[in-house]
Design an enzyme around this catalytic site. Structure first.
Site, mmCIF file in Angstrom:
data_model
loop_
_atom_site.group_PDB
_atom_site.id
_atom_site.type_symbol
_atom_site.label_atom_id
_atom_site.label_comp_id
_atom_site.label_asym_id
_atom_site.label_seq_id
_atom_site.Cartn_x
_atom_site.Cartn_y
_atom_site.Cartn_z
ATOM 1 N N VAL A 64 0.847 -1.193 0.000
ATOM 2 C CA VAL A 64 0.000 0.000 0.000
ATOM 3 C C VAL A 64 0.884 1.245 0.000
ATOM 4 O O VAL A 64 1.861 1.319 0.756
ATOM 5 C CB VAL A 64 -0.899 0.020 1.263
ATOM 6 N N CYS A 65 0.516 2.209 -0.832
ATOM 7 C CA CYS A 65 1.174 3.522 -0.818
ATOM 8 C C CYS A 65 0.069 4.576 -0.760
ATOM 9 O O CYS A 65 -1.040 4.285 -0.304
ATOM 10 C CB CYS A 65 2.074 3.690 -2.040
ATOM 11 N N TYR A 66 0.338 5.773 -1.212
ATOM 12 C CA TYR A 66 -0.657 6.843 -1.155
ATOM 13 C C TYR A 66 -1.796 6.644 -2.159
ATOM 14 O O TYR A 66 -2.965 6.668 -1.801
ATOM 15 C CB TYR A 66 -0.008 8.212 -1.425
ATOM 16 N N GLY A 68 -1.464 4.261 -5.066
ATOM 17 C CA GLY A 68 -1.365 3.032 -5.851
ATOM 18 C C GLY A 68 -0.315 3.036 -6.937
ATOM 19 O O GLY A 68 -0.288 2.141 -7.783
ATOM 20 N N PHE A 93 -3.835 3.921 -0.174
ATOM 21 C CA PHE A 93 -4.514 4.187 1.083
ATOM 22 C C PHE A 93 -5.589 5.265 0.917
ATOM 23 O O PHE A 93 -6.636 5.208 1.568
ATOM 24 C CB PHE A 93 -3.514 4.604 2.168
#
Length: 113
Positions: A64-66, A68, A93
């Site tokens: 998971v990042c900010y 995708g 996220f």
């Protein structure tokens, strides 16, 4: 060696059904502490060695990042380390928080829950 994309509804189903998976969040530490997916762990250059050492390669791993995007590169790197079931969370996220606000954990001391 590759990774797959995962939509937030599927991850929510996995969370609800206790399907075995590891969620790793590669955002900065402050963002992680202000909100993250339940059961996720923060992963950065300092902790990735321990993660690879302690997590069996047959584990299902969701990155998971900010939004995708960065998670795709991290997922590809993990696949290169021998993980066969690696996913990048589409929308990151930000998308998760928007669609599942009740499924966001905040570390104590980072504001209202």
């Amino acid at each position: 060696m590759s990774f797959s994309h995962l939509d937030h509804d599927t991850l929510k189903q996995w969370q609800d059904s206790d399907t075995a998976h590891e969620v790793v969040d590669i955002r900065d530490p402050l963002s992680f502490s202000q909100g993250h997916i339940p059961g996720s762990r923060h992963l950065d250059n300092t902790s990735v060695g321990d993660f690879v050492e302690q997590t069996p390669q047959e584990s299902t791993v969701v990155v998971v990042c900010y939004h995708g995007h960065s998670s795709q590169q991290a997922a590809l790197w993990l696949a290169g380390q021998g993980y066969e079931k690696v996913y990048s969370l589409d929308g990151g996220f930000t998308h998760w928080q928007h669609h599942h606000p009740e499924q966001v954990v905040r570390d104590e001391g980072t504001g209202p829950q």
